[in-house]
Scaffold this motif. Structure first.
Motif, PDB file in Angstrom:
ATOM      1  N   THR A 145      39.986  45.877  43.156  1.00 11.22           N
ATOM      2  CA  THR A 145      40.505  46.318  44.443  1.00 11.22           C
ATOM      3  C   THR A 145      41.801  45.565  44.724  1.00 11.22           C
ATOM      4  O   THR A 145      42.120  44.574  44.057  1.00 11.22           O
ATOM      5  N   LEU A 146      42.517  46.030  45.721  1.00 12.09           N
ATOM      6  CA  LEU A 146      43.732  45.315  46.118  1.00 12.09           C
ATOM      7  C   LEU A 146      43.385  43.906  46.588  1.00 12.09           C
ATOM      8  O   LEU A 146      44.069  42.944  46.252  1.00 12.09           O
ATOM      9  N   ALA A 147      42.299  43.780  47.334  1.00 13.99           N
ATOM     10  CA  ALA A 147      41.895  42.464  47.846  1.00 13.99           C
ATOM     11  C   ALA A 147      41.498  41.525  46.711  1.00 13.99           C
ATOM     12  O   ALA A 147      41.846  40.345  46.726  1.00 13.99           O
ATOM     13  N   ALA A 148      40.786  42.038  45.714  1.00 10.63           N
ATOM     14  CA  ALA A 148      40.378  41.190  44.586  1.00 10.63           C
ATOM     15  C   ALA A 148      41.603  40.652  43.854  1.00 10.63           C
ATOM     16  O   ALA A 148      41.648  39.486  43.473  1.00 10.63           O
ATOM     17  N   PHE A 149      42.607  41.480  43.677  1.00 11.04           N
ATOM     18  CA  PHE A 149      43.835  41.036  43.017  1.00 11.04           C
ATOM     19  C   PHE A 149      44.557  40.000  43.876  1.00 11.04           C
ATOM     20  O   PHE A 149      45.006  38.977  43.373  1.00 11.04           O
ATOM     21  N   GLU A 150      44.656  40.263  45.155  1.00  7.12           N
ATOM     22  CA  GLU A 150      45.390  39.379  46.061  1.00  7.12           C
ATOM     23  C   GLU A 150      44.763  37.995  46.158  1.00  7.12           C
ATOM     24  O   GLU A 150      45.467  37.010  46.345  1.00  7.12           O
ATOM     25  N   HIS A 151      43.466  37.896  46.023  1.00  7.03           N
ATOM     26  CA  HIS A 151      42.788  36.612  46.190  1.00  7.03           C
ATOM     27  C   HIS A 151      42.466  35.953  44.854  1.00  7.03           C
ATOM     28  O   HIS A 151      41.653  35.040  44.803  1.00  7.03           O
ATOM     29  N   SER A 152      43.135  36.381  43.792  1.00  5.10           N
ATOM     30  CA  SER A 152      42.860  35.829  42.465  1.00  5.10           C
ATOM     31  C   SER A 152      43.918  34.816  42.037  1.00  5.10           C
ATOM     32  O   SER A 152      44.268  34.731  40.874  1.00  5.10           O
ATOM     33  N   GLY A 153      44.441  34.071  42.988  1.00  5.17           N
ATOM     34  CA  GLY A 153      45.426  33.058  42.648  1.00  5.17           C
ATOM     35  C   GLY A 153      46.851  33.575  42.627  1.00  5.17           C
ATOM     36  O   GLY A 153      47.740  32.961  42.050  1.00  5.17           O
ATOM     37  N   ASN A 154      47.084  34.704  43.261  1.00  2.17           N
ATOM     38  CA  ASN A 154      48.411  35.308  43.256  1.00  2.17           C
ATOM     39  C   ASN A 154      49.239  34.952  44.478  1.00  2.17           C
ATOM     40  O   ASN A 154      50.157  35.659  44.829  1.00  2.17           O
ATOM     41  N   LYS A 155      48.904  33.858  45.145  1.00  7.16           N
ATOM     42  CA  LYS A 155      49.633  33.447  46.341  1.00  7.16           C
ATOM     43  C   LYS A 155      49.638  34.563  47.383  1.00  7.16           C
ATOM     44  O   LYS A 155      50.607  34.768  48.079  1.00  7.16           O
ATOM     45  N   MET A 156      48.567  35.330  47.390  1.00  2.71           N
ATOM     46  CA  MET A 156      48.404  36.441  48.324  1.00  2.71           C
ATOM     47  C   MET A 156      49.398  37.573  48.084  1.00  2.71           C
ATOM     48  O   MET A 156      49.742  38.311  48.986  1.00  2.71           O
TER      49      MET A 156
END
Length: 123
Positions: A31-42
């Motif tokens: 999901t977009l949220a899973a990607f965003e919270h995977s260490g990508n500085k949001m």
């Protein structure tokens, strides 16, 4: 899912739109949220594409899966992917985002926490 997120990052950095499309179609848990919270500085996937030298083809693959939701994701300073594309001078992605936008005038006026619009980031 962590391995899939890492593969997505690799495909983006290598401009591999066909492989990106395949993994997004295969794994419905991404999901977009899973990607965003995977260490990508949001950063959202579109932000990540812009900051890593991606192109409009990659953006289209992400849009095909997530639709309009991906266009207005905010990063840690409340910037949209349009802000980032303007800042990086990525004209093809700026055009792509504006072509997908349902409210272009509103999108060019969206502000970061510092009150900056995408047009200001382009200057």
């Amino acid at each position: 899912m962590g391995n899939d997120i890492n593969r997505i990052k690799t495909y983006i950095r290598k401009n591999e739109s066909a492989l990106l499309q395949k993994i997004l179609q295969k794994n419905q848990k991404i999901t977009l949220a899973a990607f965003e919270h995977s260490g990508n500085k949001m950063y959202s996937m579109l932000h990540y594409i812009v900051w890593n030298g991606g192109n409009a083809n990659l953006c289209q693959v992400v849009y095909d899966k997530f639709q309009d939701d991906c266009l207005h994701r905010r990063d840690k300073v409340n910037a949209t992917p349009l802000h980032s594309a303007c800042f990086n001078g990525n004209v093809s992605i700026v055009r792509w985002i504006l072509n997908k936008s349902k409210n272009k005038l509103q999108d060019v006026e969206l502000k970061t926490f510092g009150g900056e619009t995408p047009l200001m980031w382009a200057a």
